[in-house]
Write a protein that holds these residues in place. Structure first.
Motif, short mmCIF file in Angstrom:
data_model
loop_
_atom_site.label_atom_id
_atom_site.label_comp_id
_atom_site.label_asym_id
_atom_site.label_seq_id
_atom_site.Cartn_x
_atom_site.Cartn_y
_atom_site.Cartn_z
N ALA A 246 0.57 -1.17 -0.10
CA ALA A 246 0.05 0.06 0.07
C ALA A 246 0.96 1.65 -0.02
CB ALA A 246 -0.73 -0.10 1.22
N SER A 247 2.00 1.39 0.59
CA SER A 247 2.88 2.50 0.75
C SER A 247 3.61 2.71 -0.53
CB SER A 247 3.80 2.18 1.72
OG SER A 247 4.76 1.29 1.28
N TYR A 248 3.79 1.59 -1.45
CA TYR A 248 4.28 1.61 -2.78
C TYR A 248 3.15 2.18 -3.58
CZ TYR A 248 7.73 -2.05 -0.99
OH TYR A 248 8.33 -2.42 -0.16
N VAL A 249 2.09 1.88 -3.30
CA VAL A 249 1.04 2.85 -4.36
C VAL A 249 1.06 4.09 -4.02
CG1 VAL A 249 -1.38 2.50 -4.77
CG2 VAL A 249 -0.36 0.61 -4.55
N VAL A 250 0.84 4.36 -2.78
CA VAL A 250 0.71 5.87 -2.44
C VAL A 250 2.14 6.79 -3.00
CG1 VAL A 250 1.04 7.52 -0.21
CG2 VAL A 250 -0.64 5.38 -0.25
#
Length: 276
Positions: A246-250
């Motif tokens: 999820a942090s990669y997507v953000v």
């Protein structure tokens, strides 16, 4: 005719393979951000049994907003300084390097920085930043501006010499425009394609850079950037893959938006700026 058709088929196969190599990891990352860790480890390439926003909620609870804003500040200010400062130097060098030897020497010395690997200077740089008390976001912004000079100056000088004729300077001087007015109202607007190219190149670099923030900012967690947060976040929750994806997507979304907005100009800017 047959050989040409076969050549086209091979070309399309290679292009499709290249597209898949880029899109598949991106798709897997996005899908995994909506899966639980159990689903990721059990069926990495499968779709989630139930799409969930729990990973993103956990990220925001863990303070990702602060690190996102740090990266945004660093990227916006660094790129703005690069586009405001370096073109002025490039304009002076492009106009006078053939008439005054000092400008040619200055240009040569500055672009030599492109051939110095970062690994050679990173430890002295980190020591110098610490000695001057610049291990903060402002200090890193100045560092990005400094390190961007060689490549960006090379691109701008090539673009000005190729695209912006000296006759424009002469016409503006006849109309009574001073050097700064001439640069601000005529030369700077004419460099829009190169501005777009420089913006994309440096925004991608600053937003995704890990090594310089690690050397300069890692002591104070409140100044972490997104890559630094992701690195330390994985260290804290190394077996919890959902929030990590999820942090990669953000981190991907903002820079992807910037690229899509300015990508029309990057090819023309690069080709024009690389030719003298």
């Amino acid at each position: 005719m047959k050989s040409k058709k076969q050549h086209n088929i091979v070309t399309y196969i290679i292009l499709i393979a290249g597209i898949l190599l880029m899109l598949v990891p991106l798709a897997v990352t996005i899908i995994s951000s909506f899966k639980t860790t159990r689903e990721i480890t059990g069926n990495f390439f499968g779709l989630p049994e139930e799409w969930t926003l729990a990973n993103f909620e956990r990220l925001f609870n863990d303070g990702i907003t602060q690190y996102f804003l740090n990266s945004a500040f660093l990227t916006v200010v660094s790129v703005a300084l690069i586009i405001l400062v370096i073109p002025m130097a490039a304009y002076s060098i492009a106009r006078y390097m053939e008439r005054r030897k000092i400008f040619a020497i200055m240009y040569t010395l500055l672009i030599l920085g492109m051939f110095v690997p970062f690994q050679v200077i990173m430890l002295p740089m980190a020591k110098l930043m610490s000695d001057f008390g610049m291990t903060n976001l402002l200090g890193l912004t100045i560092l990005y501006l400094t390190y961007a000079i060689p490549q960006t100056l090379f691109l701008y000088v090539g673009y000005i010499k190729t695209i912006v004729p000296t006759e424009m300077d002469e016409a503006a001087a006849i109309d009574g425009a001073g050097k700064f007015t001439m640069y601000r109202k005529i030369i700077f607007p004419l460099m829009k394609p190169m501005h777009a190219t420089v913006l994309i190149i440096n925004a991608l670099w600053v937003w995704n850079d890990f090594l310089m923030p690690l050397l300069v900012l890692n002591k104070d967690s409140s100044t972490w950037t997104m890559p630094l947060f992701q690195y330390n976040y994985q260290g804290m929750y190394f077996s919890d893959y959902g929030p990590s994806f999820a942090s990669y997507v953000v981190g991907i979304i903002p820079i992807l938006i910037v690229y899509l907005i300015f990508q029309k100009n990057i090819i023309s800017g690069m080709t024009s700026g690389s030719v003298k």
